[in-house]
Motif scaffolding. Structure first.
Motif, short mmCIF file in Angstrom:
data_model
loop_
_atom_site.label_atom_id
_atom_site.label_comp_id
_atom_site.label_asym_id
_atom_site.label_seq_id
_atom_site.Cartn_x
_atom_site.Cartn_y
_atom_site.Cartn_z
N PRO A 1 0.84 -1.20 0.00
CA PRO A 1 0.00 0.00 0.00
C PRO A 1 0.88 1.25 0.00
O PRO A 1 2.00 1.25 0.53
CB PRO A 1 -0.79 -0.12 1.32
N VAL A 2 0.37 2.32 -0.61
CA VAL A 2 1.09 3.59 -0.67
C VAL A 2 0.26 4.63 0.07
O VAL A 2 -0.94 4.79 -0.20
CB VAL A 2 1.33 4.04 -2.13
N VAL A 3 0.88 5.34 1.02
CA VAL A 3 0.20 6.34 1.82
C VAL A 3 0.90 7.69 1.64
O VAL A 3 2.05 7.76 1.18
CB VAL A 3 0.17 5.96 3.32
N VAL A 4 0.20 8.76 2.04
CA VAL A 4 0.78 10.10 1.90
C VAL A 4 2.02 10.23 2.78
O VAL A 4 3.10 10.65 2.33
CB VAL A 4 -0.26 11.17 2.27
N ASP A 5 1.89 9.84 4.04
CA ASP A 5 3.04 9.85 4.95
C ASP A 5 2.75 8.90 6.09
O ASP A 5 1.61 8.45 6.28
CB ASP A 5 3.34 11.26 5.48
N ALA A 6 3.76 8.60 6.88
CA ALA A 6 3.62 7.63 7.96
C ALA A 6 2.83 8.16 9.14
O ALA A 6 2.42 7.39 10.02
CB ALA A 6 5.00 7.18 8.44
N THR A 7 2.58 9.46 9.16
CA THR A 7 1.84 10.05 10.28
C THR A 7 0.34 9.93 10.06
O THR A 7 -0.40 9.42 10.91
CB THR A 7 2.23 11.52 10.46
N SER A 8 -0.13 10.38 8.91
CA SER A 8 -1.57 10.35 8.65
C SER A 8 -2.03 9.03 8.06
O SER A 8 -3.18 8.63 8.23
CB SER A 8 -1.95 11.48 7.68
N ASN A 9 -1.15 8.34 7.33
CA ASN A 9 -1.46 7.08 6.66
C ASN A 9 -2.66 7.20 5.71
O ASN A 9 -3.40 6.23 5.52
CB ASN A 9 -1.73 5.98 7.69
N ILE A 10 -2.85 8.39 5.14
CA ILE A 10 -3.90 8.55 4.14
C ILE A 10 -3.56 7.71 2.91
O ILE A 10 -2.48 7.86 2.33
CB ILE A 10 -4.09 10.02 3.75
N LEU A 11 -4.47 6.86 2.50
CA LEU A 11 -4.20 5.91 1.43
C LEU A 11 -4.20 6.58 0.07
O LEU A 11 -5.13 7.31 -0.27
CB LEU A 11 -5.24 4.78 1.45
N LEU A 12 -3.17 6.33 -0.70
CA LEU A 12 -3.09 6.82 -2.08
C LEU A 12 -3.33 5.72 -3.11
O LEU A 12 -3.91 5.97 -4.16
CB LEU A 12 -1.71 7.43 -2.35
N GLY A 13 -2.89 4.52 -2.81
CA GLY A 13 -3.06 3.44 -3.78
C GLY A 13 -2.30 2.21 -3.37
O GLY A 13 -1.93 2.03 -2.20
N TYR A 14 -2.04 1.37 -4.36
CA TYR A 14 -1.38 0.09 -4.12
C TYR A 14 -0.48 -0.20 -5.30
O TYR A 14 -0.85 -0.01 -6.46
CB TYR A 14 -2.44 -1.01 -3.96
N VAL A 15 0.74 -0.66 -5.03
CA VAL A 15 1.69 -0.93 -6.11
C VAL A 15 2.26 -2.34 -5.93
O VAL A 15 2.53 -2.77 -4.80
CB VAL A 15 2.81 0.13 -6.13
N SER A 16 2.43 -3.03 -7.04
CA SER A 16 2.93 -4.40 -7.01
C SER A 16 4.45 -4.42 -7.09
O SER A 16 5.07 -3.54 -7.70
CB SER A 16 2.34 -5.19 -8.18
N ARG A 17 5.06 -5.42 -6.48
CA ARG A 17 6.51 -5.59 -6.53
C ARG A 17 6.99 -5.72 -7.98
O ARG A 17 8.02 -5.16 -8.35
CB ARG A 17 6.90 -6.84 -5.75
N THR A 18 6.23 -6.45 -8.80
CA THR A 18 6.65 -6.66 -10.18
C THR A 18 6.77 -5.35 -10.92
O THR A 18 7.75 -5.10 -11.64
CB THR A 18 5.64 -7.57 -10.90
N GLU A 19 5.78 -4.46 -10.75
CA GLU A 19 5.83 -3.17 -11.43
C GLU A 19 6.95 -2.28 -10.89
O GLU A 19 7.59 -1.55 -11.63
CB GLU A 19 4.48 -2.46 -11.30
N LEU A 20 7.18 -2.35 -9.58
CA LEU A 20 8.27 -1.57 -9.00
C LEU A 20 9.62 -2.00 -9.55
O LEU A 20 10.45 -1.16 -9.94
CB LEU A 20 8.26 -1.70 -7.47
N LEU A 21 9.86 -3.29 -9.58
CA LEU A 21 11.13 -3.79 -10.10
C LEU A 21 11.33 -3.41 -11.56
O LEU A 21 12.42 -3.02 -11.98
CB LEU A 21 11.20 -5.30 -9.92
N TYR A 22 10.25 -3.53 -12.34
CA TYR A 22 10.36 -3.21 -13.75
C TYR A 22 10.66 -1.72 -13.96
O TYR A 22 11.50 -1.34 -14.78
CB TYR A 22 9.08 -3.59 -14.47
N SER A 23 9.94 -0.88 -13.22
CA SER A 23 10.14 0.57 -13.38
C SER A 23 11.54 0.98 -12.95
O SER A 23 12.17 1.84 -13.58
CB SER A 23 9.09 1.34 -12.57
N LEU A 24 12.07 0.39 -11.89
CA LEU A 24 13.42 0.71 -11.45
C LEU A 24 14.46 0.23 -12.47
O LEU A 24 15.45 0.91 -12.75
CB LEU A 24 13.70 0.07 -10.09
N GLN A 25 14.21 -0.93 -13.04
CA GLN A 25 15.16 -1.46 -14.02
C GLN A 25 15.21 -0.60 -15.27
O GLN A 25 16.29 -0.29 -15.78
CB GLN A 25 14.77 -2.90 -14.39
#
Length: 797
Positions: free
Chosen positions: A645-669
């Motif tokens: 899960p992706v949040v605005v910050d660790a204090t409020s934890n307002i939810l922004l979305g969800y990202v998969s490991r596969t997409e993260l690895l691909y985008s970084l590569q």
């Protein structure tokens, strides 16, 4: 509860997102109130930037995102129809629409050709156990099976071309011939079964069993790489010929569904629009499954209903029409090849010339009860054998196990003439009317005092067949349970029919037979056999409508639809008393496949979802800013989970979305290689940043699902389960006034439901495992599962 604290039902929010997507308008949530488009790749791909996010594919043994796939298809069609104009554009549209029909027709043809080839090859190999054809001076007809070798002879005894092994070796005494033929029967049976098991072990382990539990799981949205590949198709087809010919109590009808699906999967690789959309692929596979049953039973309509009733997770009207076409083409192809040279689609297809009487509903009902008892006992015994097999000394020696079971089967089969025959030939003789049988090689139509012996042989074969089928279904070879169940039910039904025939013969004037017409056979034992077969099949699979239609198409006798319906209904009721799961659902449960049946209306645990979801404190969460390429690499290395899960910050934890490991690895590569070559210190963000320079920062919003399905953390578990099963979700995020509170994945739900029924862990040795030793089962902090701990029990080479 939306992720920004707005009170609105999740489904309504998602509907509005889809509607905005269909209108082409923005669907994102942005900080400055305007839609951003700095990472768009063109009009056709605008929708990737926000909403479901981009995808690079699915890992093996993970669930697909149905909403994402159908959204992607709608966008593709919108782009195609908006850009294609004029005659060329119209041609492109026609070509795009015709691709699926070309693949379905090709699949039907391939399924028909393979089914005919498997029929011919398995019959020849099966007959080779008892002898060979030698009609020419050079023995040039060795490749003919017994039926073709003796074509034109009314009785087998008149056929001089077929040479039994005892006669071929010039053994004079009857005892000597019996021993020699017994040995040949045993040796060939073991050789065929061992060869089938060796093929499976060496080339494609997914070719084992019937494949129907796995097909149900795949159609439910699960990804199994290589399950429908070319090696699997080849191994399944060859192994099926050998396994059926070995004489083991198994059938080829169920595996033919897997064969047809493999054909469809290979043909779909020629069409990128189908091959790259997992949801559309499953629609085609549903149609292909109908073709498999169509060629297995010569029942196109029954195949469509089988796919609808037993296999498909999502079956819209267009899929029914596609299934109909594919099943029809497969049946026509099989008819054109005419593998049995009888004009029939299957060897055991029969017709009846007489009707039934009211008093026969009582024995029909008894057969229904026996079918339900058979189904319930078979499933329990088969599952016990499967569990025992895992912990036994045979667990790591599947070929030796197959050989051992084949030896036992061959030793028991040969002395009983009903068990010695090929299953399809046996079923035909059980179904047939005595008036149509020209050569009663089984003695099934004997009269007088000999009928008692026939009844005993029938019942003996049914009991032994039940035990042998229980230990055979689950071996590491291609094997189905449909035809063995029909044979066992047919043996029992024929025995009951013979008993009724004897009763009528000895007491023709009894009140119960008052409706019988004189000089016309009142009892047709073959009809009892087919009703017993239908009842047994219903008891073991828990299907209803498709079985009735298949049996009707086999007999062509509309008169017997009502008795078959009654027997099937009673069988299902009795079978359900033993347990709700049929044999295929039981194997899904045993292998721990995360399959959630969207037609299962049984209530789940009545608890708040907060008691079972993975709480925020146990989640690995990404904040919207503060990352670099190196820190995100380190984060992924430290965390084994498949999504975050992706949040605005660790204090409020307002939810922004969800990202998969596969997409993260691909985008970084892609960002750290040519042409961008971003350094490890490059800043990364998941939220709109007006001050960020696109050349020196990495915006991962396009890879994030910005509209994940969310529920209030105070929701009930039952509502959550319904969301998963009805919508085919992979995960649900739980919020409170927009703040993230927890996560639940599809496999978590499966664990919860499984734990409510059975407290044992890992009984199937399947694909699900504990994340860490000593932890409670399920409730794992991951989307789908841990990469290292989630492994296939059927890994192919």
């Amino acid at each position: 509860m939306s992720r920004h604290g707005i009170q609105a039902p999740t489904l309504v929010r998602h509907f509005h997102y889809l509607r905005r997507e269909a209108d082409g308008s923005s669907n994102g949530h942005v900080a400055n109130g305007s839609a951003f488009n700095d990472t768009k790749e063109g009009g056709a791909l605008d929708w990737y930037t926000e909403g479901p996010g981009r995808r690079v594919g699915y890992d093996d043994l993970t669930a697909i995102d149905w909403i994402f796939e159908y959204t992607k298809e709608r966008q593709r069609l919108r782009y195609l129809y908006s850009k294609a104009t004029g005659l060329v554009g119209y041609a492109q549209q026609v070509l795009d629409a015709s691709q699926i029909w070309i693949i379905l027709i090709a699949t039907g043809v391939a399924a028909g050709v393979l089914a005919a080839s498997i029929d011919v090859a398995s019959d020849w190999l099966g007959d080779l156990k008892t002898g060979f054809c030698k009609t020419g001076s050079g023995g040039g007809n060795f490749w003919l099976n017994r039926g073709f070798c003796c074509w034109g002879h009314d009785e087998w005894a008149q056929c001089q071309g077929w040479t039994a092994w005892g006669r071929a070796l010039r053994i004079k005494s009857n005892a000597g011939q019996f021993i020699v033929e017994y040995i040949f029967f045993l040796v060939f049976s073991v050789a065929f079964a061992a060869a089938a098991s060796l093929l499976v072990q060496r080339y494609a382990t997914y070719a084992k069993h019937s494949g129907i539990p796995e097909i149900k799981t795949v159609l439910g949205g699960f990804v199994m790489r290589r399950f429908m590949g070319g090696w699997t198709l080849l191994t399944k087809s060859l192994g099926l010929c050998l396994a059926v010919a070995s004489g083991l109590w198994l059938g080829k009808e169920g595996p033919l569904v897997h064969v047809a699906c493999c054909c469809a999967n290979l043909f779909m690789k020629l069409s990128p629009s189908l091959n790259e959309n997992e949801a559309r692929k499953r629609e085609v596979l549903s149609a292909a499954a109908a073709a498999g049953i169509s060629v297995a039973f010569g029942s196109p309509i029954g195949g469509v209903l089988f796919s609808l009733e037993q296999l498909s997770y999502y079956f819209p009207d267009k899929t029914m029409w596609q299934s109909f076409v594919c099943a029809m083409v497969a049946a026509v192809t099989l008819q054109a090849f005419n593998p049995f040279r009888t004009g029939k689609l299957v060897l055991y297809q029969v017709t009846y010339s007489t009707g039934w009487h009211g008093f026969e509903l009582i024995p029909y009902g008894i057969l229904g009860i026996l079918g339900g008892i058979y189904g319930g006992l078979f499933i329990k015994l088969n599952m016990r054998v499967a569990k025992w097999r895992q912990g036994s000394r045979w667990a790591g020696k599947p070929i030796l196990e197959v050989i051992a079971v084949t030896v036992i089967t061959a030793v028991l089969n040969f002395p009983n003439k009903f068990m010695r025959a090929q299953s399809s030939e046996l079923v035909y003789m059980l179904f047939a009317e005595c008036a149509t049988i020209t050569d009663d090689q089984f003695g099934i139509c004997k009269t007088g005092s000999a009928t008692a012996g026939v009844i005993l042989l029938l019942l003996q074969a049914a009991v032994i067949g039940f035990l042998l089928a229980s230990i055979t279904f689950g071996l590491q070879i291609p094997a189905g349970i449909i035809l063995p169940s029909m044979a066992i039910g047919g043996l029992t039904g024929r025995a009951v029919g013979v008993i009724m025939e004897i009763w009528h013969h000895d007491h023709p004037n009894a009140i119960i037979f008052a409706t019988c017409e004189p000089d016309i056979p009142c009892i047709t034992p073959g009809t009892y056999a087919i009703i017993g077969a239908a009842a047994a099949l219903a008891g073991v699979t828990r299907m209803t409508v498709s079985i009735v239609v298949i049996m009707f198409e086999l007999t062509g006798a509309l008169t017997y639809v009502l008795p078959i319906m009654i027997a099937v209904m009673i069988s299902k009721w009795v079978g359900d008393a033993f347990g709700k799961r049929g044999i295929y659902e039981s194997w899904i449960h045993f292998n721990e496949y995360p399959f959630l049946d969207n037609r299962d209306d049984s209530p789940g645990p009545d608890v708040p979802v907060s008691q079972v979801m993975t709480q925020l404190d146990d989640l690995a969460v990404l904040s919207a800013t503060g990352h670099t390429v190196q820190s995100l690499h380190d984060f992924l290395s430290a965390q084994p989970y498949r999504g975050f899960p992706v949040v605005v910050d660790a204090t409020s934890n307002i939810l922004l979305g969800y990202v998969s490991r596969t997409e993260l690895l691909y985008s970084l590569q892609t960002a750290t290689t040519e042409p961008r070559n971003l350094p490890p210190s490059t800043s990364i963000h998941f939220i709109h940043n007006a001050d960020a320079d696109p050349r020196d920062t990495l915006d991962l919003r396009p890879w994030m699902d910005q509209t994940p399905i969310t529920l209030n953390s105070k929701s009930s578990l039952q509502l959550t389960i319904s969301m998963f099963s009805k919508l085919g979700l992979r995960y649900v995020l739980f919020t409170d006034r927009g703040a993230l509170r927890g996560l639940l994945t599809k496999k978590d739900v499966w664990y919860v439901l499984d734990g409510a029924e059975d407290d044992s862990v890992g009984t199937g040795g399947g694909v699900l495992r504990e994340e860490q030793g000593g932890e409670s089962r399920g409730l794992l902090n991951r989307e789908d599962s841990d990469r290292d701990s989630f492994q296939s029990p059927m890994d192919e080479r």
